[in-house]
Design a protein around this motif. Structure first.
Motif, PDB file in Angstrom:
ATOM      1  N   HIS A 155      47.899  56.405  44.602  1.00  0.00           N
ATOM      2  CA  HIS A 155      47.454  56.165  45.614  1.00  0.00           C
ATOM      3  C   HIS A 155      46.587  56.155  46.300  1.00  0.00           C
ATOM      4  O   HIS A 155      46.111  55.141  46.999  1.00  0.00           O
ATOM      5  N   ARG A 156      45.623  57.656  45.997  1.00  0.00           N
ATOM      6  CA  ARG A 156      44.645  57.369  46.588  1.00  0.00           C
ATOM      7  C   ARG A 156      43.525  56.292  45.705  1.00  0.00           C
ATOM      8  O   ARG A 156      42.502  55.552  46.454  1.00  0.00           O
ATOM      9  N   ALA A 157      43.718  55.840  44.302  1.00  0.00           N
ATOM     10  CA  ALA A 157      43.149  54.966  44.176  1.00  0.00           C
ATOM     11  C   ALA A 157      43.905  53.882  44.092  1.00  0.00           C
ATOM     12  O   ALA A 157      42.560  51.949  43.813  1.00  0.00           O
ATOM     13  N   LEU A 158      44.846  53.204  44.222  1.00  0.00           N
ATOM     14  CA  LEU A 158      44.888  52.019  44.249  1.00  0.00           C
ATOM     15  C   LEU A 158      46.469  51.535  45.889  1.00  0.00           C
ATOM     16  O   LEU A 158      47.311  52.149  45.931  1.00  0.00           O
ATOM     17  N   PRO A 159      45.738  52.281  46.941  1.00  0.00           N
ATOM     18  CA  PRO A 159      46.382  52.264  47.984  1.00  0.00           C
ATOM     19  C   PRO A 159      47.615  51.297  48.832  1.00  0.00           C
ATOM     20  O   PRO A 159      48.284  51.039  49.481  1.00  0.00           O
ATOM     21  N   ARG A 190      44.387  56.175  36.589  1.00  0.00           N
ATOM     22  CA  ARG A 190      43.106  55.090  35.300  1.00  0.00           C
ATOM     23  C   ARG A 190      44.201  54.360  35.066  1.00  0.00           C
ATOM     24  O   ARG A 190      44.098  53.163  34.780  1.00  0.00           O
ATOM     25  N   ARG A 191      45.301  55.177  34.013  1.00  0.00           N
ATOM     26  CA  ARG A 191      46.201  54.168  33.417  1.00  0.00           C
ATOM     27  C   ARG A 191      46.876  53.248  34.360  1.00  0.00           C
ATOM     28  O   ARG A 191      46.740  51.556  33.867  1.00  0.00           O
ATOM     29  N   VAL A 192      46.846  53.881  34.997  1.00  0.00           N
ATOM     30  CA  VAL A 192      48.181  52.722  36.446  1.00  0.00           C
ATOM     31  C   VAL A 192      47.102  51.291  36.687  1.00  0.00           C
ATOM     32  O   VAL A 192      47.058  50.280  36.463  1.00  0.00           O
ATOM     33  N   GLN A 241      42.873  46.281  37.686  1.00  0.00           N
ATOM     34  CA  GLN A 241      42.991  46.625  39.271  1.00  0.00           C
ATOM     35  C   GLN A 241      41.590  47.738  38.565  1.00  0.00           C
ATOM     36  O   GLN A 241      41.750  49.093  38.382  1.00  0.00           O
ATOM     37  N   PRO A 242      40.563  47.369  39.269  1.00  0.00           N
ATOM     38  CA  PRO A 242      39.260  48.960  38.813  1.00  0.00           C
ATOM     39  C   PRO A 242      40.180  49.847  39.684  1.00  0.00           C
ATOM     40  O   PRO A 242      40.229  49.764  40.663  1.00  0.00           O
ATOM     41  N   PHE A 243      39.296  50.829  39.105  1.00  0.00           N
ATOM     42  CA  PHE A 243      39.825  52.548  39.590  1.00  0.00           C
ATOM     43  C   PHE A 243      38.686  53.193  40.827  1.00  0.00           C
ATOM     44  O   PHE A 243      37.475  52.757  40.497  1.00  0.00           O
ATOM     45  N   THR A 244      38.969  52.891  42.018  1.00  0.00           N
ATOM     46  CA  THR A 244      37.897  52.978  42.687  1.00  0.00           C
ATOM     47  C   THR A 244      38.463  54.797  43.847  1.00  0.00           C
ATOM     48  O   THR A 244      37.231  54.768  43.921  1.00  0.00           O
ATOM     49  N   ALA A 245      39.527  54.775  43.244  1.00  0.00           N
ATOM     50  CA  ALA A 245      39.635  56.152  44.351  1.00  0.00           C
ATOM     51  C   ALA A 245      39.300  56.179  45.864  1.00  0.00           C
ATOM     52  O   ALA A 245      38.830  57.323  45.908  1.00  0.00           O
ATOM     53  N   LYS A 246      39.183  55.077  46.736  1.00  0.00           N
ATOM     54  CA  LYS A 246      38.261  54.647  47.501  1.00  0.00           C
ATOM     55  C   LYS A 246      39.722  55.179  48.778  1.00  0.00           C
ATOM     56  O   LYS A 246      40.687  55.471  48.035  1.00  0.00           O
ATOM     57  N   ARG A 247      38.906  55.828  49.675  1.00  0.00           N
ATOM     58  CA  ARG A 247      39.625  55.740  51.643  1.00  0.00           C
ATOM     59  C   ARG A 247      40.280  55.490  51.483  1.00  0.00           C
ATOM     60  O   ARG A 247      40.011  54.530  51.809  1.00  0.00           O
TER      61      ARG A 247
END
Length: 269
Positions: free
Chosen positions: A21-25, A214-216, A222-228
């Motif tokens: 969820h942190r990467a793909l909110p 990362r795999r999901v 979609q890019p792996f961002t781990a954004k806030r």
């Protein structure tokens, strides 16, 4: 926006959910836990495969799921091939993070990797193959237990973790030969990361959560961002289901609510 399902026998999948969820909110999340058959580490292989196939084929169709994450090491090692034959969507499993642990130790000039997992994961040939493939030059020690699974569940239900009991479980690693890196080979165990660090100070803890995220990301293109998480995506709420709506499950729903899930519902096949 994809419909993403996190599946486990209990609440351990929350440790995976947090990373994904942190990467793909900006997606819709569903969480299904099979507390009626908890814990999976104590279920026979044939029954486990039958149970997971029965639950997920129905749930995926009913809720139009786009991708499934089997957030359970035990279920992943047994069920993935059969499940991928039944479902026509991506299915992601978890494996013990032996490779990242070996890479970490080599980068630091260290040699000792500990694997903390359920007895089934510790004894599986697949785990031995991971060690042989990625950490053959390392010292490997393994400890299998289901007690930490229950500890993590109780913690999320609001109970205090018994540190003295945890210390006794970890006794083999509390002498002079404690691991440099400890692989948390069950998705429940990262939920006890603070307590484990208290019992095993200066041991580097490693789990599979970020690798799964990362795999999901790659499967959803979609890019792996781990954004806030932004204010907009925080408004999205997930849905959580259990297979038996017990008093304990209702208590655990408070932990799910803190993660942004709506009230718990019972899922019946």
């Amino acid at each position: 926006m994809a419909n993403i399902l996190i599946f486990d026998s209990g609440m351990g999948g929350l440790s995976v959910y947090r990373e994904v969820h942190r990467a793909l909110p900006a997606h819709q999340y569903f969480y299904l836990f099979d507390n009626a058959c908890f814990p999976y580490g104590e279920l026979g292989e044939a029954r486990l495969v039958e149970r997971v196939l029965e639950l997920l084929t129905v749930f995926v169709a009913r809720h139009h799921i786009d991708i499934v994450i089997i957030a359970c090491n035990t279920a992943s090692t047994y069920v993935l091939p059969a499940l991928r034959e039944q479902l026509h969507i991506p299915v992601v499993g978890v494996v013990p993070a032996i490779k990242p642990a070996a890479e970490y130790c080599r980068s630091k000039g260290l040699k000792h990797i500990g694997l903390l997992a359920t007895p089934g994961t510790v004894s599986r040939r697949y785990t031995a193959e991971l060690v042989q493939r990625f950490a053959a030059d390392m010292q490997i020690s393994m400890l299998g237990t289901t007690e930490l699974v229950r500890m993590a569940e109780d913690k999320l239900a609001g109970e205090t973790v018994n540190i003295s009991h945890l210390v006794r479980i970890l006794t083999p690693w509390r002498g002079g030969d404690k691991p440099d890196a400890l692989v948390l080979g069950c998705t429940h165990f990262p939920l006890l990361a603070n307590e484990l660090s208290q019992c095993l100070p200066k041991v580097h803890l490693i789990d599979s959560g970020e690798a799964i995220a990362r795999r999901v990301s790659s499967l959803l293109l979609q890019p792996f961002t781990a954004k806030r998480i932004t204010e907009q995506t925080q408004q999205l709420s997930g849905r959580v289901y259990c297979t038996e709506l017990t008093a304990k499950a209702k208590a655990q729903s408070l932990a799910f609510a803190k993660e942004g899930f709506t009230l718990i519902s019972e899922f019946c096949v």
